[in-house]
Write a protein that holds these residues in place. Structure first.
Motif, short mmCIF file in Angstrom:
data_model
loop_
_atom_site.label_atom_id
_atom_site.label_comp_id
_atom_site.label_asym_id
_atom_site.label_seq_id
_atom_site.Cartn_x
_atom_site.Cartn_y
_atom_site.Cartn_z
N ALA A 1 -54.25 23.67 45.78
CA ALA A 1 -54.99 25.27 45.25
C ALA A 1 -56.71 24.63 45.62
O ALA A 1 -57.62 25.88 46.34
CB ALA A 1 -54.84 24.86 44.01
N ARG A 2 -56.75 23.21 46.02
CA ARG A 2 -57.95 22.98 46.83
C ARG A 2 -58.09 23.12 47.92
O ARG A 2 -59.34 24.03 48.40
CB ARG A 2 -58.71 21.52 46.46
N VAL A 3 -57.27 23.05 49.12
CA VAL A 3 -57.11 23.72 50.19
C VAL A 3 -57.53 25.34 50.26
O VAL A 3 -58.17 26.03 51.81
CB VAL A 3 -56.13 22.87 50.95
N SER A 4 -56.64 25.85 49.36
CA SER A 4 -56.67 27.17 49.54
C SER A 4 -57.94 27.99 49.21
O SER A 4 -58.50 28.42 49.77
CB SER A 4 -55.52 27.72 48.10
N GLY A 5 -58.54 27.13 48.08
CA GLY A 5 -60.17 27.25 48.00
C GLY A 5 -61.40 27.14 49.05
O GLY A 5 -62.02 28.29 49.24
N GLU A 6 -61.45 26.21 49.82
CA GLU A 6 -61.52 25.51 51.02
C GLU A 6 -61.95 26.73 52.54
O GLU A 6 -62.11 27.58 52.86
CB GLU A 6 -61.70 24.39 51.06
N CYS A 7 -60.14 27.20 52.66
CA CYS A 7 -59.81 28.50 52.93
C CYS A 7 -60.65 29.13 52.70
O CYS A 7 -60.67 29.91 53.86
CB CYS A 7 -58.01 28.69 53.06
N THR A 8 -60.50 29.94 51.45
CA THR A 8 -61.18 30.66 51.20
C THR A 8 -62.55 30.97 50.75
O THR A 8 -63.16 31.60 51.94
CB THR A 8 -61.38 31.18 49.42
N ARG A 9 -63.45 29.75 51.32
CA ARG A 9 -64.35 29.92 51.12
C ARG A 9 -65.01 29.66 52.66
O ARG A 9 -66.25 30.26 53.24
CB ARG A 9 -64.89 28.44 50.48
N LEU A 10 -63.64 29.20 53.77
CA LEU A 10 -64.50 29.47 55.20
C LEU A 10 -64.06 29.77 55.68
O LEU A 10 -64.59 31.11 56.32
CB LEU A 10 -63.40 27.72 56.04
#
Length: 131
Positions: free
Chosen positions: A13-22
């Motif tokens: 979830a954290r990586v997914s959020g980071e990917c979305t932000r990126l």
């Protein structure tokens, strides 16, 4: 395993959020890059227009300079012609004054001759009366 699965889910979830932000940041950067490319392209077009206008203006200035030089030459020639004409007028005025002086002398001489002839006529008249 539950802990690991939960931890992996949190990490996902954290990586997914980071990917979305990126991905959002990347999309913003792509939009900025696209806008910058358009500005550069527009700037190049404006620079080309400006360069073309500058060349046109420089050509116009060169033409105007040539016209100014030609007009200056014509003005100098006109001034020289006017000065030559004034010199001729001055010479004619001197000639006219000399002719007027001669005419006055001739008129004075004629007047003296007329007086002399009148005197002779009067003398002849007197002599004729005495005859």
């Amino acid at each position: 395993w539950g802990e690991k699965v939960k931890g992996a889910g949190d990490e996902t979830a954290r990586v997914s959020g980071e990917c979305t932000r990126l991905q959002a940041a990347l999309a913003a950067l792509e939009a900025a890059l696209s806008a910058a490319k358009m500005e550069v392209s527009s700037g190049h077009e404006a620079a080309e227009r400006d360069r073309s206008l500058l060349q046109e203006a420089q050509g116009g200035m060169a033409t105007a300079q040539k016209e100014v030089e030609e007009l200056s030459k014509r003005q100098r020639q006109a001034t020289d012609d006017k000065d030559a004409a004034l010199i001729q007028v001055d010479r004619k005025v001197v000639e006219i004054k000399a002719l007027q002086s001669e005419a006055n002398k001739a008129q004075t001489a004629n007047a003296e001759t007329v007086q002399e002839l009148k005197g002779r006529i009067a003398t002849l008249d007197a002599d004729t009366v005495g005859l």
